[in-house]
Design a protein around this motif. Structure first.
Motif, PDB file in Angstrom:
ATOM      1  N   ARG A  78       0.917  -1.298   0.010  1.00  0.00           N
ATOM      2  CA  ARG A  78      -0.365   0.165   0.359  1.00  0.00           C
ATOM      3  C   ARG A  78       1.232   0.859   0.023  1.00  0.00           C
ATOM      4  NH1 ARG A  78      -3.652  -2.302   4.463  1.00  0.00           N
ATOM      5  NH2 ARG A  78      -5.690  -3.177   3.411  1.00  0.00           N
ATOM      6  N   GLU A  79       1.776   1.192   0.966  1.00  0.00           N
ATOM      7  CA  GLU A  79       2.689   2.850   0.914  1.00  0.00           C
ATOM      8  C   GLU A  79       4.166   2.189  -0.035  1.00  0.00           C
ATOM      9  OE1 GLU A  79       3.871   2.451   4.767  1.00  0.00           O
ATOM     10  OE2 GLU A  79       2.206   2.658   5.775  1.00  0.00           O
ATOM     11  N   GLY A  80       3.855   1.799  -1.120  1.00  0.00           N
ATOM     12  CA  GLY A  80       5.265   1.377  -1.861  1.00  0.00           C
ATOM     13  C   GLY A  80       6.502   1.300  -1.390  1.00  0.00           C
ATOM     14  N   TRP A  81       7.343   0.511  -0.973  1.00  0.00           N
ATOM     15  CA  TRP A  81       8.390   0.314  -0.219  1.00  0.00           C
ATOM     16  C   TRP A  81       8.505  -1.152  -0.617  1.00  0.00           C
ATOM     17  CZ3 TRP A  81       8.674  -2.351   4.398  1.00  0.00           C
ATOM     18  CH2 TRP A  81       7.327  -2.048   5.105  1.00  0.00           C
ATOM     19  N   ARG A  82       9.856  -1.606  -0.394  1.00  0.00           N
ATOM     20  CA  ARG A  82       9.985  -3.369  -1.180  1.00  0.00           C
ATOM     21  C   ARG A  82      10.156  -3.376   1.373  1.00  0.00           C
ATOM     22  NH1 ARG A  82      12.825  -4.259  -5.368  1.00  0.00           N
ATOM     23  NH2 ARG A  82      12.818  -2.522  -7.093  1.00  0.00           N
ATOM     24  N   PHE A  83       9.608  -4.369   0.792  1.00  0.00           N
ATOM     25  CA  PHE A  83       9.284  -5.852   2.176  1.00  0.00           C
ATOM     26  C   PHE A  83      11.003  -6.225   2.423  1.00  0.00           C
ATOM     27  CE2 PHE A  83       8.919  -9.277   4.506  1.00  0.00           C
ATOM     28  CZ  PHE A  83       7.963  -7.979   5.496  1.00  0.00           C
ATOM     29  N   GLY A  84      11.538  -6.316   2.807  1.00  0.00           N
ATOM     30  CA  GLY A  84      12.532  -6.915   3.432  1.00  0.00           C
ATOM     31  C   GLY A  84      12.990  -7.483   5.150  1.00  0.00           C
ATOM     32  N   ALA A  85      12.786  -9.238   5.053  1.00  0.00           N
ATOM     33  CA  ALA A  85      13.051  -9.175   6.479  1.00  0.00           C
ATOM     34  C   ALA A  85      14.153 -10.454   6.805  1.00  0.00           C
ATOM     35  CB  ALA A  85      11.648  -9.543   6.703  1.00  0.00           C
ATOM     36  N   LYS A  86      14.567 -10.710   8.179  1.00  0.00           N
ATOM     37  CA  LYS A  86      15.561 -11.961   8.730  1.00  0.00           C
ATOM     38  C   LYS A  86      14.223 -12.432   9.385  1.00  0.00           C
ATOM     39  CE  LYS A  86      18.139 -11.438  12.195  1.00  0.00           C
ATOM     40  NZ  LYS A  86      19.249 -11.439  12.723  1.00  0.00           N
ATOM     41  N   VAL A  87      13.617 -13.647   9.482  1.00  0.00           N
ATOM     42  CA  VAL A  87      12.955 -14.541   9.699  1.00  0.00           C
ATOM     43  C   VAL A  87      13.781 -15.378  10.695  1.00  0.00           C
ATOM     44  CG1 VAL A  87      11.459 -16.463  10.268  1.00  0.00           C
ATOM     45  CG2 VAL A  87      10.850 -14.234   8.307  1.00  0.00           C
ATOM     46  N   VAL A  88      13.705 -15.270  12.499  1.00  0.00           N
ATOM     47  CA  VAL A  88      14.271 -15.691  13.479  1.00  0.00           C
ATOM     48  C   VAL A  88      13.163 -16.596  14.193  1.00  0.00           C
ATOM     49  CG1 VAL A  88      16.265 -14.655  13.182  1.00  0.00           C
ATOM     50  CG2 VAL A  88      14.673 -14.696  15.171  1.00  0.00           C
ATOM     51  N   ARG A  89      13.726 -17.599  14.622  1.00  0.00           N
ATOM     52  CA  ARG A  89      12.646 -18.518  15.805  1.00  0.00           C
ATOM     53  C   ARG A  89      12.737 -17.316  17.546  1.00  0.00           C
ATOM     54  NH1 ARG A  89      14.229 -22.414  13.006  1.00  0.00           N
ATOM     55  NH2 ARG A  89      12.908 -24.493  12.691  1.00  0.00           N
ATOM     56  N   GLY A  90      13.893 -16.960  17.991  1.00  0.00           N
ATOM     57  CA  GLY A  90      13.997 -16.191  18.613  1.00  0.00           C
ATOM     58  C   GLY A  90      14.932 -16.098  20.065  1.00  0.00           C
TER      59      GLY A  90
END
Length: 604
Positions: free
Chosen positions: A437-449
């Motif tokens: 919606r806001e027009g930016w690229r999604f980047g993420a790191k996914v961890v368990r914690g």
């Protein structure tokens, strides 16, 4: 993820016009980023459905010719190679393998891990710092760290790159007292507006240390450019802002989220629900908003309430959804907002005062200094997740900076999602929708914690429900569901950065999770350019090097810094991750290491 700001419905009191505040909120800087092989196309903003369509993610078209070719090697072959010690450890010398096996053996001894801080202190007193650090440098430090300076780490990083492995650099030393600048003086209480100063005091010496830490993080960004250009710099926001302030800021954000629930669905309101489980799936029309507002606040007539509502209703569909609410609420305005509270309850107490808002502004300046440099050098920055008392504030800041820096050819700012927390799958889905919606690229790191034990203990002590998943299987399911949602968030037609496919780094030492991700990539036709895999330096080498050899984007999380300053960091990380060191994954690796050392030595 988080980042909130209240448009000018309180503008009359603050002296700003609605137009001025809207311009300030939406005038996000952009700039040319490092060119990269990414194709973008735009997306038109979604209409807010029932609950803004929360959880309903746009699916990637099956006939997407814009994607790069799928994964480079047969999945079945790489799965075999993960368990082939001679193949997986081919890049390692026999000495390195023997040292790794010995390090894991020591780390499997519970009392050694629990009391390693005391053992270290005793050794420094008895043997002296020089001898203690010499021993640690040749064993644990060289196994888990790349070097002491940004220059010294270059050979190690070049070695990793020669095997198809990049780096996530973490300068593990902290600012020392001698490096801090002169502290500013606190505000007088008479200078504050709205809610009175809290009983908390802010350590201005600590604020100065935050300034010194900002320079350390800028050094890490430069080191990535020099030593591992395709890698990341890792930063912790708790090093750039007083944790007590971050906790206050988080309380404010939590109460603003609870306020949305009280306005949109008062019957479902639960004051004790963990933050990420709060139901944000509702939306409200003007009449619902007016009724709820007048129940909680005073001093607004219908015309003023209509102005507030219209400012938040960004798509003018007659409803306000949670994404609209959260992007339309400003921390700077909450102090004025709570003046109208009928009761001095949790929301009134959570409002930030003038001193805290000044700390907020200074923290924004520090982080922007780091990210401006990262953008200039084309370096990606991975912002670590931390404990739940301060995580809402971190989420708020990361979303704010993703809006600013993820609008070019690649995402610069990567958020971190801890999937051992309840409600994390829906949070990932909300942020994916938000980026569209806001027009930016999604980047993420996914961890368990990494804070499971302490989070449960804190919740029990406070008489609150635990924010942590009840079982390992729940965490596992959430971890995989979050990855699946990001993989499914493919490129869609359009011209703005929000239409680009999402990128993810899967941070895991679990072979089963990595194999599952590879299978999902193959099923969805997801390019290896969108997906990275990360493990700690000195751990899970059989996974990292095998992934790199097969052409996947493999990374090592690489601490570095002076030995005497890094050892305390390693001790903390060892104790925080004691469960990982005793996990089946590490036991499997230790077994493979021992077998490979014996195989190599057998001829002799």
């Amino acid at each position: 993820s988080s980042s909130f700001s209240l448009k000018t419905w309180l503008a009359g009191s603050s002296g700003q016009t609605a137009k001025e505040m809207r311009r300030a909120l939406r005038g996000l800087p952009t700039g040319a980023l490092r060119p990269r092989e990414f194709r973008a196309s735009p997306w038109r903003s979604c209409a807010a459905g029932r609950v803004a369509g929360e959880g309903d993610l746009p699916r990637k078209p099956h006939s997407n010719t814009e994607e790069e070719s799928p994964s480079p090697g047969p999945v079945t072959q790489i799965e075999k190679d993960f368990q082939d010690a001679s193949s997986a450890f081919a890049a390692k010398s026999t000495f390195e393998l023997a040292r790794a096996w010995a390090v894991f053996q020591v780390c499997s001894i519970g009392p050694v891990v629990r009391y390693c801080d005391k053992l270290y202190t005793t050794s420094v007193k008895v043997l002296g710092g020089r001898l203690t650090h010499f021993f640690l440098r040749k064993t644990f430090f060289e196994h888990f760290c790349a070097g002491e300076t940004s220059t010294a780490i270059v050979p190690r990083m070049e070695e990793l790159r020669s095997h198809g492995v990049g780096g996530i650099l973490d300068y593990a030393a902290e600012a020392k007292d001698g490096e801090i600048i002169e502290a500013v003086q606190p505000l007088e209480e008479a200078e504050t507006v709205g809610a009175p100063l809290s009983s908390r005091t802010y350590d201005y010496k600590g604020e100065a240390i935050c300034d010194a830490n900002a320079e350390i993080f800028r050094t890490a960004v430069r080191a990535v450019k020099d030593a591992t250009p395709d890698g990341f710099a890792a930063i912790k926001l708790s090093g750039l802002g007083n944790p007590i302030f971050l906790e206050r800021m988080s309380m404010c954000l939590v109460e603003l989220t609870r306020l949305f629930q009280r306005l949109s669905s008062p019957d479902s309101f639960d004051a004790k629900a963990p933050f990420y489980t709060i139901d944000r799936s509702f939306r409200f029309d003007f009449e619902t908003f007016k009724e709820g507002w007048l129940r909680i606040f005073e001093n607004k007539n219908e015309a003023e309430l209509r102005e507030i509502f219209d400012l938040m209703d960004s798509d003018a569909d007659g409803y306000v959804s949670y994404p609209e609410w959260s992007s339309g609420l400003s921390l700077h305005q909450t102090n004025l907002l709570v003046r109208g509270c009928r009761d001095q309850g949790p929301l009134w107490r959570a409002a930030l005062d003038e001193e805290e808002l000044e700390l907020y502004s200074k923290m924004i300046t520090r982080v922007k200094g780091i990210l401006d440099l990262a953008q200039e050098l084309g370096v990606r920055v991975m912002i670590d997740a931390e404990w739940t008392d301060i995580q809402p504030a971190i989420d708020h800041l990361v979303i704010r900076f993703q809006r600013m820096y993820n609008t070019g050819d690649q995402p610069i700012v990567f958020n971190t999602y801890q999937t051992y927390l309840k409600g994390m799958e829906r949070r990932v889905q909300r942020d994916l929708l938000r980026s569209r919606r806001e027009g930016w690229r999604f980047g993420a790191k996914v961890v368990r914690g990494a804070y499971m034990v302490s989070e449960r203990a804190k919740a029990a002590k406070r008489g609150l429900p635990s924010p942590v998943c009840e079982t390992f299987q729940e965490t596992e399911d959430t971890f995989h569901a979050a990855i699946d949602a990001i993989l499914a968030h493919g490129e869609v037609p359009g011209e703005d950065p929000g239409s680009a496919a999402a990128e993810v780094l899967v941070a895991s030492h679990n072979r089963g999770s990595i194999e599952r991700t590879l299978q999902r990539m193959a099923e969805l036709g997801v390019s290896q350019e969108r997906v990275g895999f990360g493990q700690l330096l000195g751990m899970a080498d059989h996974l990292t090097f095998t992934l790199g050899r097969h052409g996947y984007r493999a990374y090592k999380y690489v601490p570095y810094g002076p030995v005497d300053e890094v050892v305390p960091y390693l001790i903390r990380r060892t104790q925080e991750n004691s469960a990982i060191l005793g996990s089946p994954c590490v036991q499997e690796e230790r077994k493979m290491l021992g077998e490979e050392v014996l195989r190599r030595l057998r001829p002799f």
